[in-house]
Design an enzyme around this catalytic site. Structure first.
Site, PDB file in Angstrom:
ATOM      1  N   GLU A 332       6.306  44.339 -42.515  1.00  0.00           N
ATOM      2  CA  GLU A 332       5.149  43.786 -41.815  1.00  0.00           C
ATOM      3  C   GLU A 332       4.192  44.909 -41.398  1.00  0.00           C
ATOM      4  OE1 GLU A 332       4.247  41.038 -37.853  1.00  0.00           O
ATOM      5  OE2 GLU A 332       6.146  42.118 -38.042  1.00  0.00           O
ATOM      6  N   HIS A 333       4.707  45.894 -40.685  1.00  0.00           N
ATOM      7  CA  HIS A 333       3.931  47.058 -40.249  1.00  0.00           C
ATOM      8  C   HIS A 333       4.527  48.302 -40.900  1.00  0.00           C
ATOM      9  CE1 HIS A 333       3.939  44.225 -36.722  1.00  0.00           C
ATOM     10  NE2 HIS A 333       2.639  44.437 -36.798  1.00  0.00           N
TER      11      HIS A 333
END
Length: 439
Positions: A332-333
């Site tokens: 995601e990040h």
């Protein structure tokens, strides 16, 4: 968010698993009990309407009133009791998020062009009509969520954006969440959380208008409600627990890497955090540094469990192998604390949002301070999609117009293909226009 044996074989380089997760996630993260509970709640609300919503709100949210609507006067005053520095920070985050969304919108354009003589095709970017935004306020109120959902929908031109947030203080929503919704431009805010909030927005029980889209993060029940409502409404992403991954080489500081991993791990005890590095020093130092920082971290019970059960460290022989590791994990990040940042920007393909260099960190975007959207895909969803953006609230509509002179160029091959497919109605729809040319 970990590498399986099959993943390691596909990567093809000798990657060393320095730390493996204590709990290995299954392919299907859905809890059957959650699925069944959400299904029953949606059926009950669909049949019972607002009475069912209010019953769930009282049972699950602790709501004690009779009207879920937060009155405009209360919404306007929500920031009055907040510290001045918090108000200023929220104002900055809302403005920067709108600014970046505006920059994206300016680069998304309608167009019209001739694809062959007499045939003009085009596209129009039209905002959806109604958006329901869920603003979580559970263990920790995530104040920037309104910027990324309510605010960005407004930049896209959505004419009606309502928000729902669970009560958290004396049966009323958190004032900081209300202020964030207010400055983001919410048309109305309702004091209701969980599955009942999403159902009420989807079914049009709050303001009389069913949502075309439902967006915003939440717990496992919220995520499952979005999954089951998808198709009746559009959604942003089907997100699981928050994820963070860091790429680091020998130039990186172990304490910084550890802090960035723990920052996201404190989102919840099932939030994965992963380090992939070419540095033996970092592979040894970062886990030690994490334990050191956990000793003084107020959220250590949460972040420590996340790191113990879902944290991973991978040591790879070179940066190309590290890139393959991360494109496989599709986090995601993703932070890159390494030399030659342009190489990484050009090479990496699978991530929700990328943070380049030691002076960029996920927490800046989490709070809206960099301007990018943090509603992002998890559980390897970044392999096939990006996160929420201003484009997510726009429908890309196409159209075409044709002159009489362009009939033969389209109709004759259409007749040929339709005859082969034995779709005679298609054939006749084209043939009647060919026949008209003879008149």
């Amino acid at each position: 968010m970990h590498l399986t044996e099959a993943d390691l074989r596909r990567i093809g380089s000798p990657v060393t698993v320095v730390k493996a997760p204590a709990v290995v996630d299954s392919a299907d993260l859905r809890d059957p009990a959650v699925v069944a509970t959400v299904s029953e709640m949606l059926r009950t609300i669909s049949a019972g309407g607002m009475d069912a919503v209010l019953r769930y709100a009282r049972e699950l949210d602790g709501f004690t009133g009779t009207d879920l609507l937060v009155r405009p006067a209360e919404l306007a005053r929500a920031g009055d009791a907040l510290p001045a520095d918090l108000r200023a920070a929220l104002d900055a985050g809302a403005e920067r998020t709108r600014r970046f969304a505006g920059m994206q919108r300016a680069r998304l354009q309608d167009f019209e062009s001739e694809v062959l003589p007499g045939v003009v095709c085009g596209q129009r970017l039209v905002p959806v009509g109604n958006v329901g935004a869920y603003l979580p306020a559970g263990r920790f109120p995530l104040l920037a969520s309104a910027f990324m959902t309510v605010g960005v929908a407004g930049v896209a031109g959505v004419p009606n954006v309502v928000a729902a947030t669970p009560p958290s203080r004396d049966g009323r929503p958190h004032p900081a969440v209300l202020y964030a919704a207010h400055i983001s431009g919410a048309d109305a805010v309702y004091a209701v959380g969980g599955v009942q909030a999403l159902a009420a927005m989807a079914f049009g029980l709050l303001d009389g208008t069913p949502a075309d889209m439902i967006v915003g993060a939440g717990n496992a029940y919220v995520a499952e409600a979005k999954r089951q409502l998808y198709g009746q409404v559009g959604i942003d992403v089907l997100a699981g627990p928050s994820e963070v991954a860091v790429i680091a080489d020998d130039t990186a500081d172990a304490a910084t890497v550890a802090a960035d991993l723990l920052a996201q791990a404190e989102h919840g005890p099932t939030s994965p955090a992963s380090l992939a590095t070419t540095s033996e020093r970092l592979a040894e130092e970062v886990p030690r540094e994490i334990e050191k920082q956990l000793a003084g971290l107020a959220t250590a019970e949460i972040a420590g469990a996340a790191w113990r059960d879902h944290g991973t460290v991978y040591l790879a022989p070179d940066r190309e192998a590290v890139a393959r590791v991360m494109d496989t994990l599709a986090p995601e990040h993703l932070e890159v604390i390494a030399e030659d940042l342009d190489w990484w920007l050009d090479r990496l393909r699978n991530y929700g949002s990328l943070f380049l260099g030691p002076h960029s960190t996920v927490v800046y975007a989490d709070k809206g301070m960099s301007g990018t959207n943090h509603v992002l895909p998890t559980t390897r969803g970044a392999r096939y999609t990006g996160g929420l953006s201003v484009a997510g609230f726009l429908k890309q509509l196409t159209y075409q117009r044709a002159t009489r002179e362009a009939t033969r160029a389209q109709a004759e091959p259409t007749v040929t293909v339709s005859d082969f497919e034995q779709l005679v109605g298609h054939r006749d729809s084209a043939r009647i226009r060919l026949d008209a040319l003879r008149d």
